[in-house]
Design an enzyme around this catalytic site. Structure first.
Site, PDB file in Angstrom:
ATOM      1  N   PHE A  60      -1.766   3.493  37.724  1.00 55.13           N
ATOM      2  CA  PHE A  60      -1.432   2.135  38.020  1.00 55.13           C
ATOM      3  C   PHE A  60      -0.273   2.364  38.875  1.00 55.13           C
ATOM      4  O   PHE A  60       0.500   1.403  39.361  1.00 55.13           O
ATOM      5  CB  PHE A  60      -0.846   1.578  36.546  1.00 55.13           C
ATOM      6  N   ARG A  61      -0.162   3.449  39.807  1.00 53.53           N
ATOM      7  CA  ARG A  61       0.527   3.580  40.946  1.00 53.53           C
ATOM      8  C   ARG A  61       2.243   3.376  40.934  1.00 53.53           C
ATOM      9  O   ARG A  61       2.606   3.613  42.051  1.00 53.53           O
ATOM     10  CB  ARG A  61      -0.134   2.673  41.848  1.00 53.53           C
ATOM     11  N   ASN A  91      -0.598  10.825  38.634  1.00 58.19           N
ATOM     12  CA  ASN A  91      -0.479  11.306  39.924  1.00 58.19           C
ATOM     13  C   ASN A  91       0.158   9.960  40.565  1.00 58.19           C
ATOM     14  O   ASN A  91      -0.262   9.392  41.613  1.00 58.19           O
ATOM     15  CB  ASN A  91      -2.030  11.286  40.628  1.00 58.19           C
ATOM     16  N   ASP A 298     -10.896   4.445  34.672  1.00 55.28           N
ATOM     17  CA  ASP A 298     -10.399   5.132  35.880  1.00 55.28           C
ATOM     18  C   ASP A 298     -10.028   4.088  36.639  1.00 55.28           C
ATOM     19  O   ASP A 298     -10.107   4.505  38.150  1.00 55.28           O
ATOM     20  CB  ASP A 298     -11.403   6.225  36.303  1.00 55.28           C
TER      21      ASP A 298
END
Ligand code: DOR
Length: 432
Positions: A60-61, A91, A298
């Site tokens: 989800f950044r 990440n 994903d």
């Protein structure tokens, strides 16, 4: 709240036409007719009530890459897609490799997520003490390949201590990084996107899956193999899958294959890559007969500008939380599986695998995380109806049924007939 006249999926897989009464954030009663004068009533005539989707793998950044997506926009996309709980990957920037980074994500989610949330801790070659102590987390994510900066643990001697110490679930992105690096050199200069599936080939996936399984068996360590992409891995696990090992597949790896590069180019680029149509078939078989335990999206949004850079500069990943449930329910309508199986793969089984209690079933005492879907009408996936910040889908134009009409999170309506209620807030998931 009273959900009136729905076709309700019961835990035994049967459907029951009736009412469901919610009190606060719990399901309290299921009956053919419930009278409750002081309840808000949702008329669910013609709709099917399923447990809310539990998506066990998303990117989800936030923090750091909010130009692609953030926890608010992603959770809006979740609500629109019937996803009421998600487990998010490390990440982001900074990487989620310390307790402080985990706490920061939890705090951000508490203030802006419409749905329930949990976060993975990311393994590096150096943060074993952080992995052992971290709390609350759904598990440890190891990128064995397709790395993100320090999030790469590919060698057996680096992996072994992580499997040997601690007890929580280890989820692996299983690709063989040394092989990928070697093949990148061999195929250097080729810029057709489909070369991606040859560089990060089936053997790269199988090698890493075998290594993770070997270490899991050596230490009897709870292992989850993320996004299984190849038939050879599925057949390997069919022969040898201990009771403490689970695996998942994405709708992309079931429904898309290397032919998609011709149509959508780098939008079809993901890790692990899409495979041949034969692999689609073997993965389906493995899902149907239980070798594969559940489904994850994903969800990995990138901007169209980034994707337009051309291979190999284009990043890997596709969004998915808004389309996963209709995609799978459309397959059920075609007769490929049953609606009850879809609900098991997308809600019951992942909630159980991650030790989240009281989710994934419609029964008294369970959390009121629910989705009412329309299995009678079809509409195509279109960009203008998506809430994800990246604004595209690899499934654009696919005509799907089973779109969510209402999504209920903790007894509150978060999505209703195309509109979000952004006052709803999800809760931090608790892992046993
Ligand atoms: O294609 C992918 N993209 N696979 C991953 O495992 C990571 C993801 C991302 O974060 O973009």
């Amino acid at each position: 709240m009273l959900i009136h006249s729905a076709s309700i999926l019961l835990p035994n897989g049967d459907f029951f036409l009736g009412d469901v009464l919610l009190q606060g954030d719990k399901i309290v009663e299921i009956n053919s007719q419930i009278n409750s004068d002081d309840s808000t009533i949702i008329d669910a005539t013609g709709l099917t009530l399923l447990p809310g989707v539990f998506d066990p793998q998303v990117h989800f950044r936030e923090p750091g890459l909010e130009y692609k997506e953030d926890l608010f926009t992603a959770s809006c996309a979740c609500a629109a897609g019937g996803v009421t709980s998600f487990l998010e990957m490390p990440n982001t920037r900074p990487l989620t490799t310390t307790q402080a980074a985990l706490d920061d994500k939890l705090q951000r989610a508490a203030s802006k997520c419409l749905v329930n949330y949990g976060f993975f801790m990311g393994a590096t070659a150096e943060n074993l003490p952080d992995l052992i102590e971290a709390n609350p987390t759904c598990g440890i994510k190891i990128f064995m390949g397709s790395s993100h900066g320090a999030l790469l643990v590919s060698l057996e001697e680096e992996l072994e201590p992580i499997f040997a110490r601690g007890s929580r679930l280890i989820a692996v992105h299983a690709e063989d990084q040394p092989r990928i690096i070697q093949r990148r050199k061999e195929f250097a200069g080729i810029t057709t996107p489909s070369i991606h599936s040859q560089i990060q080939d089936e053997t790269a996936a199988l090698n890493a899956t075998k290594l993770a399984l070997k270490l899991s068996k050596k230490y009897q360590r709870r292992l989850h193999i993320l996004h299984l992409s190849t038939g050879i891995e599925a057949e390997f696990l069919r022969q040898d899958k201990p009771s403490w090992v689970t695996t998942e597949v994405t709708p992309q790896h079931l429904l898309l294959n290397i032919e998609a590069y011709e149509e959508i180019g780098t939008l079809a680029q993901m890790n692990p890559p899409l495979r041949s149509p034969e692999n689609n078939e073997i993965l389906w078989r493995a899902l149907l007969d239980g070798v594969i335990d559940f489904i994850a999206t994903d969800h990995a949004p990138h901007t169209l500008e980034e994707k337009a850079k051309g291979y190999p500069k284009s990043p890997s990943g596709m969004p998915g939380v808004e389309t996963s449930l209709p995609l799978m329910l459309t397959e059920a309508k075609k007769g490929r599986c049953s609606v009850a199986q879809v609900a098991n793969w997308m809600s019951t089984a992942p909630a159980k695998a991650y030790g989240v209690r009281n989710k994934g079933a419609i029964a008294p005492g369970f959390d009121a995380d629910l989705v009412l879907v329309d299995l009678n009408n079809y509409r195509p996936v279109s960009r203008d109806r998506l809430f994800t910040k990246c604004g595209w889908s690899p499934f654009e134009g696919w005509n799907l049924t089973g779109w969510p009409v209402y999504t209920i999170v903790g007894g509150q309506v978060a999505f209703e007939k195309g509109r979000l209620n952004t006052n709803v807030t999800g809760k931090a998931l608790i892992f046993e």
